[in-house]
Write a protein that holds these residues in place. Structure first.
Motif, PDB file in Angstrom:
ATOM      1  N   ASN A 118      31.495  22.856  49.456  1.00  0.00           N
ATOM      2  CA  ASN A 118      31.751  22.831  48.020  1.00  0.00           C
ATOM      3  C   ASN A 118      31.507  21.473  47.383  1.00  0.00           C
ATOM      4  O   ASN A 118      32.223  21.054  46.475  1.00  0.00           O
ATOM      5  CB  ASN A 118      33.167  23.311  47.710  1.00  0.00           C
ATOM      6  CG  ASN A 118      33.375  24.743  48.138  1.00  0.00           C
ATOM      7  OD1 ASN A 118      32.499  25.582  47.969  1.00  0.00           O
ATOM      8  ND2 ASN A 118      34.521  25.027  48.714  1.00  0.00           N
TER       9      ASN A 118
ATOM     10  N   THR B  46      17.301  27.079  45.948  1.00  0.00           N
ATOM     11  CA  THR B  46      18.566  27.799  46.041  1.00  0.00           C
ATOM     12  C   THR B  46      19.582  26.957  46.796  1.00  0.00           C
ATOM     13  O   THR B  46      19.335  26.563  47.935  1.00  0.00           O
ATOM     14  CB  THR B  46      18.378  29.148  46.761  1.00  0.00           C
ATOM     15  OG1 THR B  46      17.431  29.927  46.028  1.00  0.00           O
ATOM     16  CG2 THR B  46      19.686  29.905  46.864  1.00  0.00           C
TER      17      THR B  46
ATOM     18  N   ARG C 134      23.080  27.976  46.830  1.00  0.00           N
ATOM     19  CA  ARG C 134      24.146  28.851  47.309  1.00  0.00           C
ATOM     20  C   ARG C 134      23.900  30.267  46.841  1.00  0.00           C
ATOM     21  O   ARG C 134      23.001  30.516  46.028  1.00  0.00           O
ATOM     22  CB  ARG C 134      25.498  28.377  46.791  1.00  0.00           C
ATOM     23  CG  ARG C 134      25.640  28.500  45.275  1.00  0.00           C
ATOM     24  CD  ARG C 134      26.986  27.979  44.791  1.00  0.00           C
ATOM     25  NE  ARG C 134      27.153  28.209  43.349  1.00  0.00           N
ATOM     26  CZ  ARG C 134      27.776  29.249  42.820  1.00  0.00           C
ATOM     27  NH1 ARG C 134      28.285  30.195  43.610  1.00  0.00           N
ATOM     28  NH2 ARG C 134      27.892  29.374  41.516  1.00  0.00           N
ATOM     29  N   THR C 135      24.722  31.180  47.351  1.00  0.00           N
ATOM     30  CA  THR C 135      24.760  32.541  46.824  1.00  0.00           C
ATOM     31  C   THR C 135      26.157  32.803  46.299  1.00  0.00           C
ATOM     32  O   THR C 135      27.126  32.163  46.723  1.00  0.00           O
ATOM     33  CB  THR C 135      24.393  33.595  47.892  1.00  0.00           C
ATOM     34  OG1 THR C 135      25.287  33.480  48.993  1.00  0.00           O
ATOM     35  CG2 THR C 135      22.962  33.413  48.378  1.00  0.00           C
ATOM     36  N   THR C 136      26.262  33.740  45.369  1.00  0.00           N
ATOM     37  CA  THR C 136      27.552  34.018  44.748  1.00  0.00           C
ATOM     38  C   THR C 136      28.458  34.799  45.688  1.00  0.00           C
ATOM     39  O   THR C 136      27.982  35.544  46.548  1.00  0.00           O
ATOM     40  CB  THR C 136      27.374  34.813  43.445  1.00  0.00           C
ATOM     41  OG1 THR C 136      26.703  36.036  43.738  1.00  0.00           O
ATOM     42  CG2 THR C 136      26.584  34.021  42.426  1.00  0.00           C
ATOM     43  N   PRO C 137      29.792  34.631  45.540  1.00  0.00           N
ATOM     44  CA  PRO C 137      30.735  35.344  46.398  1.00  0.00           C
ATOM     45  C   PRO C 137      30.651  36.856  46.246  1.00  0.00           C
ATOM     46  O   PRO C 137      30.819  37.592  47.203  1.00  0.00           O
ATOM     47  CB  PRO C 137      32.105  34.843  45.936  1.00  0.00           C
ATOM     48  CG  PRO C 137      31.850  33.549  45.261  1.00  0.00           C
ATOM     49  CD  PRO C 137      30.469  33.659  44.679  1.00  0.00           C
TER      50      PRO C 137
ATOM     51  N   GLY D 175      27.977  32.869  49.772  1.00  0.00           N
ATOM     52  CA  GLY D 175      29.166  33.608  49.381  1.00  0.00           C
ATOM     53  C   GLY D 175      30.419  32.774  49.265  1.00  0.00           C
ATOM     54  O   GLY D 175      30.385  31.568  49.089  1.00  0.00           O
ATOM     55  N   ALA D 176      31.555  33.450  49.392  1.00  0.00           N
ATOM     56  CA  ALA D 176      32.863  32.821  49.224  1.00  0.00           C
ATOM     57  C   ALA D 176      33.217  31.935  50.403  1.00  0.00           C
ATOM     58  O   ALA D 176      32.780  32.164  51.525  1.00  0.00           O
ATOM     59  CB  ALA D 176      33.930  33.902  49.050  1.00  0.00           C
TER      60      ALA D 176
ATOM     61  N   GLU E  96      26.925  25.069  39.842  1.00  0.00           N
ATOM     62  CA  GLU E  96      25.934  25.960  40.441  1.00  0.00           C
ATOM     63  C   GLU E  96      25.277  25.360  41.676  1.00  0.00           C
ATOM     64  O   GLU E  96      24.688  26.065  42.472  1.00  0.00           O
ATOM     65  CB  GLU E  96      24.854  26.336  39.422  1.00  0.00           C
ATOM     66  CG  GLU E  96      25.361  27.147  38.257  1.00  0.00           C
ATOM     67  CD  GLU E  96      25.882  28.522  38.657  1.00  0.00           C
ATOM     68  OE1 GLU E  96      25.538  29.029  39.735  1.00  0.00           O
ATOM     69  OE2 GLU E  96      26.648  29.087  37.870  1.00  0.00           O
TER      70      GLU E  96
ATOM     71  N   GLN F 108      24.011  36.825  44.627  1.00  0.00           N
ATOM     72  CA  GLN F 108      22.889  36.317  43.842  1.00  0.00           C
ATOM     73  C   GLN F 108      22.632  34.850  44.181  1.00  0.00           C
ATOM     74  O   GLN F 108      23.567  34.081  44.408  1.00  0.00           O
ATOM     75  CB  GLN F 108      23.166  36.432  42.330  1.00  0.00           C
ATOM     76  CG  GLN F 108      23.155  37.839  41.814  1.00  0.00           C
ATOM     77  CD  GLN F 108      24.518  38.515  41.950  1.00  0.00           C
ATOM     78  OE1 GLN F 108      25.489  37.905  42.332  1.00  0.00           O
ATOM     79  NE2 GLN F 108      24.569  39.793  41.633  1.00  0.00           N
ATOM     80  N   LYS F 109      21.359  34.495  44.186  1.00  0.00           N
ATOM     81  CA  LYS F 109      20.979  33.116  44.465  1.00  0.00           C
ATOM     82  C   LYS F 109      21.266  32.244  43.252  1.00  0.00           C
ATOM     83  O   LYS F 109      21.025  32.651  42.123  1.00  0.00           O
ATOM     84  CB  LYS F 109      19.501  33.038  44.829  1.00  0.00           C
ATOM     85  CG  LYS F 109      19.179  33.740  46.120  1.00  0.00           C
ATOM     86  CD  LYS F 109      17.703  33.676  46.407  1.00  0.00           C
ATOM     87  CE  LYS F 109      17.408  34.381  47.714  1.00  0.00           C
ATOM     88  NZ  LYS F 109      15.985  34.331  48.043  1.00  0.00           N
ATOM     89  N   ARG F 110      21.770  31.040  43.515  1.00  0.00           N
ATOM     90  CA  ARG F 110      22.077  30.092  42.455  1.00  0.00           C
ATOM     91  C   ARG F 110      21.350  28.781  42.727  1.00  0.00           C
ATOM     92  O   ARG F 110      21.168  28.388  43.873  1.00  0.00           O
ATOM     93  CB  ARG F 110      23.580  29.829  42.350  1.00  0.00           C
ATOM     94  CG  ARG F 110      24.428  31.087  42.229  1.00  0.00           C
ATOM     95  CD  ARG F 110      24.001  32.008  41.137  1.00  0.00           C
ATOM     96  NE  ARG F 110      24.297  31.443  39.840  1.00  0.00           N
ATOM     97  CZ  ARG F 110      23.921  31.987  38.699  1.00  0.00           C
ATOM     98  NH1 ARG F 110      23.219  33.096  38.689  1.00  0.00           N
ATOM     99  NH2 ARG F 110      24.229  31.420  37.564  1.00  0.00           N
TER     100      ARG F 110
END
Length: 106
Positions: free
Chosen positions: A73, A41, A43-46, A92-93, A63, A50-52
């Motif tokens: 980033n 994993t 990152r997680t989504t903003p 997240g964001a 991703e 969800q794990k990416r």
């Protein structure tokens, strides 16, 4: 889950993933080194959290965004691993300065 090809004569590099020590090989991307170290994993989504994980491994999908040496980033699949890198998962964001966003904008 992920395995490297048989040992070669490439240099071993030390780095950290989320504060934990790990090793990789010279010439590997950050994403490949993370996967080989058992970290799937990035990152997680903003929205939703969800794990990416790395998907395309060629810089198209974004991703595999991580923070590398304090710069957020970064596409882990495009960055070559270097000795002493400090790699952090992103949650997240992020704002433009790379800091977590704590509240949604009005």
């Amino acid at each position: 889950m992920f395995r490297r090809l048989p040992e070669s004569d490439t240099a071993t590099l030390r780095f950290k993933i989320d504060g934990r020590p790990a090793t990789g090989r010279a010439g590997e991307s950050v994403a490949a080194a993370m996967l080989a170290a058992g970290v799937v994993t990035c990152r997680t989504t903003p929205i939703g959290g969800q794990k990416r994980a790395p998907y395309c491994l060629m810089g198209v999908c974004f991703e595999c965004l991580v923070t590398i040496d304090g710069i957020g980033n970064r596409q882990a699949c495009l960055i070559p691993l270097t000795e002493g890198m400090d790699i952090r998962s992103q949650d997240g964001a992020r704002d433009m300065a790379g800091e977590p966003v704590t509240e949604a904008a009005p």
